[in-house]
Design an enzyme around this catalytic site. Sequence first.
Site, PDB file in Angstrom:
ATOM      1  N   LYS A 118       0.835  -1.201   0.000  1.00 30.90           N
ATOM      2  CA  LYS A 118       0.000   0.000   0.000  1.00 30.90           C
ATOM      3  C   LYS A 118       0.869   1.251   0.000  1.00 30.90           C
ATOM      4  O   LYS A 118       0.630   2.188  -0.772  1.00 30.90           O
ATOM      5  CB  LYS A 118      -0.912  -0.022   1.230  1.00 30.90           C
ATOM      6  N   ARG A 137      -3.403   3.152   8.432  1.00 26.78           N
ATOM      7  CA  ARG A 137      -3.722   2.014   7.563  1.00 26.78           C
ATOM      8  C   ARG A 137      -2.596   0.999   7.559  1.00 26.78           C
ATOM      9  O   ARG A 137      -1.438   1.354   7.357  1.00 26.78           O
ATOM     10  CB  ARG A 137      -3.924   2.504   6.119  1.00 26.78           C
ATOM     11  N   GLY A 140      -8.690  -7.770   4.172  1.00 30.64           N
ATOM     12  CA  GLY A 140      -9.560  -8.012   5.310  1.00 30.64           C
ATOM     13  C   GLY A 140      -8.874  -8.643   6.512  1.00 30.64           C
ATOM     14  O   GLY A 140      -9.526  -8.980   7.497  1.00 30.64           O
ATOM     15  N   MET A 171      -6.110  -7.317   8.221  1.00 32.83           N
ATOM     16  CA  MET A 171      -5.497  -6.415   9.187  1.00 32.83           C
ATOM     17  C   MET A 171      -6.307  -5.141   9.289  1.00 32.83           C
ATOM     18  O   MET A 171      -7.340  -5.006   8.660  1.00 32.83           O
ATOM     19  CB  MET A 171      -4.062  -6.171   8.798  1.00 32.83           C
ATOM     20  N   ARG A 224      -3.219  -1.346  -6.473  1.00 35.47           N
ATOM     21  CA  ARG A 224      -2.449  -2.594  -6.344  1.00 35.47           C
ATOM     22  C   ARG A 224      -2.807  -3.507  -7.514  1.00 35.47           C
ATOM     23  O   ARG A 224      -3.846  -3.323  -8.160  1.00 35.47           O
ATOM     24  CB  ARG A 224      -2.760  -3.289  -5.027  1.00 35.47           C
ATOM     25  N   HIS A 279      -4.937 -44.313  -3.803  1.00 34.35           N
ATOM     26  CA  HIS A 279      -5.287 -44.844  -5.121  1.00 34.35           C
ATOM     27  C   HIS A 279      -6.381 -44.012  -5.766  1.00 34.35           C
ATOM     28  O   HIS A 279      -6.260 -43.578  -6.914  1.00 34.35           O
ATOM     29  CB  HIS A 279      -5.736 -46.307  -4.973  1.00 34.35           C
ATOM     30  N   SER A 295      13.294 -43.339 -19.577  1.00 33.47           N
ATOM     31  CA  SER A 295      12.306 -42.494 -18.923  1.00 33.47           C
ATOM     32  C   SER A 295      12.356 -42.767 -17.422  1.00 33.47           C
ATOM     33  O   SER A 295      12.343 -43.930 -17.006  1.00 33.47           O
ATOM     34  CB  SER A 295      10.917 -42.807 -19.489  1.00 33.47           C
ATOM     35  N   CYS A 355       8.398 -39.641 -16.538  1.00 28.75           N
ATOM     36  CA  CYS A 355       6.962 -39.875 -16.472  1.00 28.75           C
ATOM     37  C   CYS A 355       6.617 -40.101 -15.010  1.00 28.75           C
ATOM     38  O   CYS A 355       7.488 -40.298 -14.190  1.00 28.75           O
ATOM     39  CB  CYS A 355       6.551 -41.045 -17.356  1.00 28.75           C
ATOM     40  N   TYR A 411      11.940 -34.427 -22.133  1.00 30.08           N
ATOM     41  CA  TYR A 411      10.483 -34.284 -22.046  1.00 30.08           C
ATOM     42  C   TYR A 411       9.962 -34.732 -20.689  1.00 30.08           C
ATOM     43  O   TYR A 411      10.624 -35.467 -19.955  1.00 30.08           O
ATOM     44  CB  TYR A 411       9.789 -35.068 -23.170  1.00 30.08           C
TER      45      TYR A 411
HETATM   46  P1  ADP Z   1      -7.979  -2.275   3.403  1.00 29.84           P
HETATM   47  O1  ADP Z   1      -6.582  -2.706   3.177  1.00 29.84           O
HETATM   48  O2  ADP Z   1      -8.763  -3.186   4.268  1.00 29.84           O
HETATM   49  O3  ADP Z   1      -8.667  -1.885   2.129  1.00 29.84           O
HETATM   50  P2  ADP Z   1      -7.490   0.520   3.864  1.00 29.84           P
HETATM   51  O4  ADP Z   1      -6.331   0.938   4.654  1.00 29.84           O
HETATM   52  O5  ADP Z   1      -7.336   0.603   2.390  1.00 29.84           O
HETATM   53  O6  ADP Z   1      -7.886  -0.932   4.297  1.00 29.84           O
HETATM   54  O7  ADP Z   1      -8.704   1.426   4.339  1.00 29.84           O
HETATM   55  C1  ADP Z   1     -10.030   1.047   4.557  1.00 29.84           C
HETATM   56  C2  ADP Z   1     -10.970   2.009   3.851  1.00 29.84           C
HETATM   57  O8  ADP Z   1     -10.768   3.343   4.299  1.00 29.84           O
HETATM   58  C3  ADP Z   1     -10.751   2.018   2.366  1.00 29.84           C
HETATM   59  O9  ADP Z   1     -11.997   2.068   1.712  1.00 29.84           O
HETATM   60  C4  ADP Z   1      -9.977   3.275   2.125  1.00 29.84           C
HETATM   61  O10 ADP Z   1     -10.206   3.780   0.853  1.00 29.84           O
HETATM   62  C5  ADP Z   1     -10.510   4.200   3.219  1.00 29.84           C
HETATM   63  N1  ADP Z   1      -9.492   5.184   3.587  1.00 29.84           N
HETATM   64  C6  ADP Z   1      -8.268   4.935   4.048  1.00 29.84           C
HETATM   65  N2  ADP Z   1      -7.568   6.067   4.258  1.00 29.84           N
HETATM   66  C7  ADP Z   1      -8.378   7.077   3.918  1.00 29.84           C
HETATM   67  C8  ADP Z   1      -8.235   8.502   3.908  1.00 29.84           C
HETATM   68  N3  ADP Z   1      -7.092   9.082   4.269  1.00 29.84           N
HETATM   69  N4  ADP Z   1      -9.286   9.248   3.521  1.00 29.84           N
HETATM   70  C9  ADP Z   1     -10.435   8.630   3.136  1.00 29.84           C
HETATM   71  N5  ADP Z   1     -10.639   7.321   3.130  1.00 29.84           N
HETATM   72  C10 ADP Z   1      -9.623   6.535   3.517  1.00 29.84           C
HETATM   73 MG    MG Z   2      -7.806  -0.713   0.858  1.00 28.38          MG
HETATM   74 MG    MG Z   3      -7.670  -3.112   6.396  1.00 31.80          MG
END
Ligand code: ADP
Ligand code: MG
Ligand code: MG
Length: 883
Positions: free
Chosen positions: A25, A95, A104, A106, A326, A442, A768, A835, A855
């Site tokens: 990120k 973040r 989802g 962390m 990403r 088997h 083989s 094989c 092969y």
């Molecule tokens: P995840 O990896 O679970 O997507 P994120 O760190 O990307 O978690 O953030 C969760 C949500 O919060 C995402 O929808 C992201 O776009 C939003 N978000 C994160 N930072 C900001 C920010 N500075 N301003 C507005 N929205 C944010």
């Molecule tokens: Mg995100």
């Molecule tokens: Mg997150």
Amino acid sequence: MTESENWVVAFADADETQRSLLGGKGAGLAGMTKAGLPVPPGFTITTEACRAYYDAGRTMPDGLWEQIEAAIEALEAATGKVFGGDEDPLLVSVRSGAVFSMPGMMDTVLNLGLNPTSTAGLAAATDDEAFAWDAYRRLVQMYGEIVLGIDGSRLHEPNEHDRVDGQAAVRRLQTIARDQSGSRVPEDPRKQLRRAVAAVFDSWMGRRAIDYRSMEGIPDDLFTAVNVQAMVYGNTGPNSGTGVVFTRNPATGEAGLWGEYLPDAQGEDVVAGLRTPEPIAELAVRHPEVHERLVELTDQLEQTYRDMQDVEFTVERGKLWMLQTRAAKRTGRGAIRCAVEMANEGLINRQEAVGRVTPDRLEELLHPVVEPDDDTVTLVTGLAASPGGASGMVAFTADEAVALTEAGNDVILVRTETSPDDFHGMVAAQAVVTSRGGVTSHAAVVARGMGKCCVVGCEGMTVDYGEQLFRTPTAVVTAGDVITVDGTSGTVYAGLVPTAEPELDEDYETLMDWVDGVKRLDVRANADNPADAAAAHRLGARGIGLCRTEHMFFEGERIEEMRRMIMAPNTVARAEALAELEPHQTADFEALFTEMAGLPVTIRLLDPPLHEFLPSRSEVAETLTDLKLRLSGTGNLAEIDHILHEINEQQEILDQVERLSESNPMLGHRGCRLGVDYPEITAMQARAIFTAAVHCAEKGIDAHPEVMVPLVAFAAEFRQQRDIIRATAAEVFDDAGVEVPYHIGTMIELPRAALTADEICADAEFVSFGTNDLTQTALGLSRDDSSRFLPSYVRAGIIDGDPFQHLDEAGVGALVEIGTTKSRSVNPDLTVGVCGEHGGDPASIQFINGLAIDYISCSPYRVPIARLSAAHATLEHEAASTA
Ligand code: ADP
Ligand code: MG
Ligand code: MG
């Protein structure tokens, strides 16, 4: 200050190529900032800081907090706002961001810096009191859950009143927080930040994150970075909103922006699913300029990263902000179309396109898919042994499976385990389920070989053959009931669950053409019958690397002829029985040569111990008991005569079964040892092969027979068998007045053969490596018995994985390497193959590609996987040698 203590870096100053330091990120945010995209400013606390946090016993290491404070001050200067200030305050998000995205797994906290005074300031600055208090409410919820560790459901209970009176909601939630955790969200913004950063560090070692990493094979010591970023607001009315888009459709690969937009919302609202977002096309209607800009920027991102991107954005009062980019996760179909189209667009080259599709993704494409819906009932889960999906009536015996299939039904064969006797039932069935066994049992091996869906080792399932039913903890299923099997997930469902046939489209063909252009290894198939050969050919096999002739003997009346051959009291009687088998073999070989015209077809001579063709001792004993009962119940002289005759016959079979019984059949009278003792078997098979080749030649079909002598340990064994084969060929060609070129070679599946390959292969034309048996004999490990204890070996860390799935490189691999080197030293033109199941395993192929091997040969349905893996191995080899 030393380099390693530089733990905090602003997005604008970071080197976006340092992914392992910045996390995915952070690297994306740095990259977008550098490219001039509209990214709210912020900074990244590196993975090294997280490591230092853990090294210091889960506390901030000396100096880290000072660096964070300095970065906050710089952020204040850049935005002209004060962090948590009482007028138009600076607020931030905290973040998480590991190197590999862990969706989802962390934690993220938004709106940090709010307290009663800064909330009033935000309200005044935006002229929107409800929005300001709603933002504060969200902070208390997220902070309460992530930093104070309060069960989320306590804080998220819907409350009508909250939307109307945000201030009351904050008060209420703060009280809940204190009751649940003993503390509230602190008012000091710096305290909030410090604790939130620590909480994100801590979430790296949370249960969820640990489980996800172990599933995905991500090491624990990569740690997570933390991104602190100025907030932007998508929840400030109808001119604002938030969304997620992909630069192409990740399910189909279709080009063009794809995704969703939710007006008047903050990012986490989309994930929580409380409101349904609208398709991204709606944004073009609401805010045409924003949509246009989004298309422009996401195009730019795709051009920069040269891959499909998954992008988060927010619109604040008509202004577009980019929050994340990403590489997008995609399906097999999506991966292929996207790779082909990107190569055609010139964004990547063909080699890169080949490298973009993983074997797993390709595999997903080759099997029918089960699509459970809300009404689907799960009966039991087991090990996903062979992917794909199928539905059908439950049958408990192979014969029953065949009978039901012949009557026009789809059948699922359900057994405690399977044995070679069940083969015909497995052929007939759509899928196989066993209550016991591992993924190399088997049932599993044979099903994979046939590309047939299979689930094994179903915990809590018992099969009762007597009652003709199976029990699971929640259900009883009787013969004839319909079930559905998903071999991809290892699940057995009640009733008919819909499945979809995979379609191999033009993009697939294009990509596979490129694959063939890249790879060095040839790929052949292990195929025993014309149907398998045809499937293999269609999937791109360049010949047959292993035809196991014994499978031909199990079908229909042939097993009777085979048994007569085995029961023959002398050579003459045996020759007569063999003469009856010969035309069947000839016809089979002719069909294989025809299917593979112009390509090599390697036929292995009879391999298994003969007792495998006879009924089991208990079966014969049972027949004898029945006959004796019938004898005592009849007075009819003719019938008595008849029964006595049958008893006599069964007694002879029983005697023979006992004579042939071996205490260790795998190491017993099998392979070329049969041919040495019964040269007439070798001669019959050779005659069938060459007669078939002659028939083909007469029809203008280009047959390339390769005769393979199995289980050779001594050079003299091979020479003796080779002489029989050569003499037979000369005879057949002489009689026909036609000659067909052919090759004679051997299989290396014993350590002694590998170690003396220079002697054995001096006169061979090909060799083989039979890595299934070579693994058994090198490790002294029976494949059928090892499934019971191999899992505990893997758990204990004694071995990395099942050596029957992934080649044991240090041991078996070394034997393959020695055998290759030695055989080539005396015979440089020798064709060398592998094989066995390893020929279809990506990791093993990677290893094999590094040896002087020509092969690999694998089961028909793994041919595309093997081709792709061979191409990947070549690309990696090239990358390594130019690096
Ligand atoms: P995840 O990896 O679970 O997507 P994120 O760190 O990307 O978690 O953030 C969760 C949500 O919060 C995402 O929808 C992201 O776009 C939003 N978000 C994160 N930072 C900001 C920010 N500075 N301003 C507005 N929205 C944010
Ligand atoms: Mg995100
Ligand atoms: Mg997150």
